[in-house]
Design an enzyme around this catalytic site. Structure first.
Site, PDB file in Angstrom:
ATOM      1  N   HIS A 221     -10.524  36.868  30.890  1.00 43.71           N
ATOM      2  CA  HIS A 221     -11.625  36.049  30.381  1.00 43.71           C
ATOM      3  C   HIS A 221     -12.219  36.646  29.118  1.00 43.71           C
ATOM      4  O   HIS A 221     -12.529  35.947  28.175  1.00 43.71           O
ATOM      5  CB  HIS A 221     -12.753  35.974  31.413  1.00 43.71           C
ATOM      6  CG  HIS A 221     -12.370  35.241  32.642  1.00 43.71           C
ATOM      7  ND1 HIS A 221     -12.548  35.752  33.905  1.00 43.71           N
ATOM      8  CD2 HIS A 221     -11.802  34.036  32.809  1.00 43.71           C
ATOM      9  CE1 HIS A 221     -12.116  34.880  34.782  1.00 43.71           C
ATOM     10  NE2 HIS A 221     -11.662  33.831  34.153  1.00 43.71           N
ATOM     11  N   CYS A 535       8.805  32.960  17.430  1.00 42.68           N
ATOM     12  CA  CYS A 535       7.402  32.775  17.813  1.00 42.68           C
ATOM     13  C   CYS A 535       6.858  33.992  18.553  1.00 42.68           C
ATOM     14  O   CYS A 535       5.713  33.993  18.988  1.00 42.68           O
ATOM     15  CB  CYS A 535       7.212  31.507  18.636  1.00 42.68           C
ATOM     16  SG  CYS A 535       8.127  31.517  20.183  1.00 42.68           S
TER      17      CYS A 535
HETATM   18  C1  PEP Z   1       7.932  35.802  23.580  1.00 40.86           C
HETATM   19  O1  PEP Z   1       8.419  36.175  24.645  1.00 40.86           O
HETATM   20  O2  PEP Z   1       8.142  36.367  22.495  1.00 40.86           O
HETATM   21  C2  PEP Z   1       7.043  34.623  23.557  1.00 40.86           C
HETATM   22  C3  PEP Z   1       6.637  34.086  22.444  1.00 40.86           C
HETATM   23  O3  PEP Z   1       6.614  34.156  24.761  1.00 40.86           O
HETATM   24  P1  PEP Z   1       5.443  34.849  25.632  1.00 40.86           P
HETATM   25  O4  PEP Z   1       4.871  35.951  24.802  1.00 40.86           O
HETATM   26  O5  PEP Z   1       4.498  33.768  25.940  1.00 40.86           O
HETATM   27  O6  PEP Z   1       6.214  35.336  26.809  1.00 40.86           O
END
Ligand code: PEP
Ligand code: MG
Length: 608
Positions: A221, A535
């Site tokens: 949180h 990402c």
């Molecule tokens: C990752 O694994 O790089 C990703 C973007 O997903 P998460 O961090 O949500 O596991």
């Protein structure tokens, strides 16, 4: 990250006198700790230790005539508590609206309005003739006992809520803990073992400039709250409550997860400079917003944003991104007690789509499991959750939740360019099954005459397991785009738990195996003529921009805060130099050689 301790000369003004319980072995020296930065920014402030655990609860008998007054004292404390919840919700109205924290407060407030808790406490005061604090404590224990026999993880979470609300009432009954008695210093840095949304109700947010939570995680949180408020925050510094004292000077670097307690004058001066650099850089957001994300030889590198909660779109828009590369949809319910239904998810997506004005939006289906296992899903506790029913595995096993998300996306696609991303894929069958379910959802909506987009949304796959990276040619032939999740790809390839600080130094994005898997993924996407992006956190570090571009990945998605710095870096690079650099790194097999070459490039060396 590792904990580290540095000893430096103590300047006169920060000399501390430790008293009572302090067990700091390094009394009178600067102490440096590293945890996980969960909200960026730099603050030089004063420690305020916020002990959320109730110490002693007074217990005493009252006589019969005192009962009505005692009951009234209790009801006043309930009103105070309700008022405090209202104040914090009001203060943070714009921030909390529609996000998971506000529903938590609704649960708390509900408990304080004519519930069993209220009736039970009043009865105990009357029947047992005990003081209000004791009555609250025993009533909470009785409710918790009843709930405990139900052996249900959802109910267990409610027990914590009830305890938390009970603790607030007792605090308000004990005048020394009343809000008006919590004197926060200006520029307060709150240090707590844990801080629930309700705890923050007792604090004056205007005086707070940063948070440090000794336990906690990026999705706690407090992390959410701090990010929402744009305040620096750090989690995971276990001994800080013991070694810091209210009033100590403290430096917080939320970007790098660093805490400096009782800093030397030298460090104060240094961090004042870092802070003004940071603030200047934040202001430069505006300037960079209108600048294109191109290399010096005019190659366009697409920059997108990652968001966890819908309101983060506002911040993203200030950076001039080309779209959203990752919505972690599981955050929609990680901090709430009920499941967002199809309509709610549709509305959220439609709102985001209207804000993004036609720019592409990547909606990742729930990536639950691993370290993200909300109580409401009743996922069983297992020895190795990261290797268990996570992401697409969980989705295909339960199917109902996935189909609900698919229907929400299909409906929202009429309002914007939304594509679907599947997490934790390890085989092509997972894609084909997901496609079948998506087609079923479209059919179900068609039968109900619900408008559908002209074209089905693009379906993409996260490349975040070694299996996916090694099978990427097949996966690329069966989906519309790839997105590399370096956080998990590194974790699973190097067998390094991403949440375990003891192996953090081994979490090496430049490991030769990672570079090879990135290259292979980029090549497979380019051969299949589908887009590929990153990402994971690697994309958000400007220092990696050159190697990623050089490996053939021309789309990067990251939190809004990182976009200007990455863009600035891209504009200083030429595609040709990044390709030579990446090839040089790929030719090396010793991790230490790779690091050296990487650092040489950073310092200006070129590899033609
Ligand atoms: C990752 O694994 O790089 C990703 C973007 O997903 P998460 O961090 O949500 O596991
Ligand atoms: Mg991942």
């Amino acid at each position: 990250m590792t904990n580290s301790t540095k000893i430096k000369k103590l300047p006169a003004f920060s000399k501390r006198r430790r008293t009572g319980q302090s067990i700091c072995p390094l009394d009178g020296v600067e102490i440096v700790r590293e945890g996980t930065g969960v909200s960026p920014g730099i603050v030089i402030g004063r420690v305020f230790i916020y002990d959320t655990l109730l110490k002693t609860v007074p217990q005493y008998k009252i006589c019969e005539e005192e009962v009505p007054a005692e009951q009234q004292r209790f009801l006043n404390a309930v009103q105070d508590t309700l008022h405090q919840f209202d104040v914090i919700l009001d203060k943070a109205k714009d921030i909390f609206e529609g996000d998971p924290l506000s529903s938590l407060f609704d649960v708390y407030r509900h408990m304080l309005k004519g519930s069993r808790l209220i009736r039970g406490v009043c009865n105990r005061i009357k029947n047992a003739q005990i003081n209000a604090e004791a009555a609250v404590q025993t009533e909470i224990a009785a409710i918790a006992d009843v709930f405990a026999t139900m052996n249900d993880s959802y109910i267990s979470a409610r027990i914590e809520d009830i305890r938390s609300v009970g603790a607030k009432i007792i605090r308000n009954l004990q005048s020394e803990a009343k809000e008006k008695k919590i004197h926060l210093p200006e520029n307060a840095v709150i240090i707590a073992n844990d801080l629930s949304a309700a705890d923050t109700a007792l604090l004056n947010l205007k005086k707070i400039s940063a948070f440090v939570i000794t336990g906690g995680s990026a999705q706690s949180h407090t992390a959410l709250l701090a990010r929402s408020l744009g305040m620096p925050a750090i989690v995971g510094i276990p001994d800080l409550m013991r070694i810091a004292q209210t009033g100590d000077i403290i430096i917080i670097d939320g970007t790098y997860g660093k805490v400096i307690l009782c800093p030397t004058q030298e460090n104060i001066d240094l961090y004042r400079k870092y802070r003004s650099d940071f603030l200047r850089w934040k202001r430069s957001l505006k300037r960079l917003r209108s600048q294109p994300s191109v290399t010096s030889d005019q190659v366009f590198i697409r920059l997108k944003g990652n968001i966890d909660l819908p309101h983060e779109v506002d911040f993203l828009l200030q950076t001039g991104v080309d779209g959203i590369g990752l919505i972690r949809s599981e955050y929609m319910f990680l901090n709430r007690r009920d499941m967002p239904g199809e309509d709610e998810q549709f509305e959220i997506l439609r709102t985001i789509a209207s804000r993004m004005e036609g720019k592409p939006i990547t909606f990742r289906t729930f990536d639950v499991g691993g370290d993200k296992s909300p109580d409401i899903l009743h996922t069983p506790k297992t020895e190795n959750p990261a290797l268990g029913l996570r992401g697409i595995r969980f989705a295909l096993k339960t199917q109902g939740l996935l189909k609900m998300q698919f229907r929400a996306v299909l409906r929202a696609c009429c309002f914007g360019d939304i594509q679907i991303l599947l997490p934790m894929v390890t085989s092509v069958e997972e894609i084909t099954t997901a496609k079948k379910l998506l087609a079923e959802c479209a059919e179900e909506l068609r039968e109900k005459n619900i408008p559908l987009p002209d074209q089905m949304p693009r379906l993409g796959v996260m490349i975040e397991t070694p299996a996916a990276a090694l099978e990427v040619e097949t996966l690329a032939g069966n989906c519309d785009f790839l997105s590399i999740g370096t956080n998990d790809l590194i974790q699973y390839t190097l067998a390094v738990d991403r949440t375990d600080s003891s192996v953090a130094p081994l979490f090496n994005p430049l490991h030769p195996s990672i570079l090879k898997l990135l290259k292979r993924t980029a090549d497979a996407a380019n051969t299949a003529h589908i887009p590929v992006s990153i990402c994971g956190e690697m994309a958000s570090n400007h220092r990696y921009a050159a190697v990623l571009i050089g490996l053939g990945i021309h789309e990067l998605s990251m939190p809004a805060i990182n976009i200007p710095m990455v863009k600035e870096r891209i504009r200083s690079l030429s595609l040709a130099e990044t390709e030579h650099f990446a090839n040089r790194l790929l030719s090396l097999c010793m991790p230490s050689d790779i690091v050296k070459t990487f650092n040489d490039f950073e310092e200006g060396a070129r590899f033609y």
